[in-house]
Design an enzyme around this catalytic site. Structure first.
Site, mmCIF file in Angstrom:
data_model
loop_
_atom_site.group_PDB
_atom_site.id
_atom_site.type_symbol
_atom_site.label_atom_id
_atom_site.label_comp_id
_atom_site.label_asym_id
_atom_site.label_seq_id
_atom_site.Cartn_x
_atom_site.Cartn_y
_atom_site.Cartn_z
ATOM 1 N N ASP A 77 -69.382 -37.396 -34.832
ATOM 2 C CA ASP A 77 -68.190 -38.037 -34.326
ATOM 3 C C ASP A 77 -68.554 -39.735 -33.892
ATOM 4 O OD1 ASP A 77 -66.505 -35.915 -34.441
ATOM 5 O OD2 ASP A 77 -67.084 -35.219 -32.527
ATOM 6 N N TYR A 115 -79.351 -30.059 -31.670
ATOM 7 C CA TYR A 115 -78.660 -31.440 -30.850
ATOM 8 C C TYR A 115 -79.524 -31.643 -29.567
ATOM 9 C CZ TYR A 115 -74.797 -32.000 -34.014
ATOM 10 O OH TYR A 115 -73.950 -32.148 -35.175
#
Length: 261
Positions: free
Chosen positions: A51, A109
């Site tokens: 994003d 992540y």
């Protein structure tokens, strides 16, 4: 031929990974640079779309080309045509069975929190600033409720387009390095905003606002409205993507580079 690339980028200033009309994207910049070096239009496929404001040290992409170039052209040549905040880390020719997204078996992540009374200056776009007394050990203990294949409805964005809310979290660790608190999580795949939504709720536990059992409670509720607010984007990094051993892709330090690995 099919080529795979390892990509690193600073997501600040981009409207996310995905190419969009009239706004700047990481994908758009990479395709432009590749097309210059290949002298033909190039389209890329990525392991995971990030994003706006989210970074990567271990993004993987692949593309098709008729151009015959050496490794230096696909690394140094492409880097010379990229903005300073996007860089190719490695290149490898792969067979036609490889797909950056569909061949991946896991993504990893790291979310980096700068836990200090005052906001950072130099690293302001590379970490998320949260003040207050954050207990990383408490966050780590609570996070273990996320392990395994479960319904993550409580941690998916409203606009998430995935057909299923089930994901398999392989491992999750929360550690402290001085003023930094790092949430490190790997899964077969992630829902839209899943990591940031998880971090937002873990922070409430770390700050002592919710009990240790809260993550498990939220999973059982299957209701996004019951969980905490989504954590800020700037501390999130896609650091690794796992593929079957047959592809022999390079493995580099996970990063981000200002951290101890």
């Amino acid at each position: 031929m099919r080529i795979a690339l390892g990509i690193e980028y600073d997501g600040n200033g981009y409207f996310g990974w995905q190419r969009q009309a009239e706004v700047d994207s990481v994908q758009g910049q990479l395709e432009r640079a590749l097309s210059i070096v290949a002298n033909e239009p190039i389209g890329v496929f990525c392991a995971g779309r990030t994003d706006a404001g989210v970074h990567a040290t271990g993004q993987v992409v692949h593309f098709e080309t008729n151009a015959i170039r050496n490794e230096g052209a696909w690394t140094l040549g492409v880097n010379a045509n990229l903005p300073d905040n996007i860089a190719v880390r490695w290149v490898k020719e792969v067979d036609d069975s490889f797909h950056a997204r569909f061949s991946a078996t896991a993504r990893r992540y790291r979310y980096v929190i700068y836990n200090h009374s005052f906001r950072p200056g130099i690293l302001r776009h590379g970490v998320s600033h949260y003040h207050g007394d954050i207990d990383a050990d408490r966050m780590h203990q609570a996070a273990q409720a996320l392990l395994g294949e479960q319904d993550f409805t409580s941690f998916r964005a409203v606009q998430c387009q995935s057909k299923t809310p089930f994901r398999n979290v392989h491992c999750v660790n929360v550690t402290r390095q001085g003023m930094y608190v790092i949430v490190d999580i790997a899964a077969n795949a992630f829902l839209h905003h899943m990591v940031r939504n998880i971090v937002g709720s873990l922070l409430e536990i770390g700050l002592g606002n919710q009990p240790l059992t809260w993550m498990g409670d939220l999973l059982a509720l299957k209701d996004r409205n019951q969980a905490a607010a989504t954590a800020k984007p700037h501390g999130l990094y896609l650091v690794d993507v796992t593929y079957p051993e047959q592809y022999q892709l390079p493995k580099l330090a996970l990063g981000p580079l200002f951290m101890l690995d």
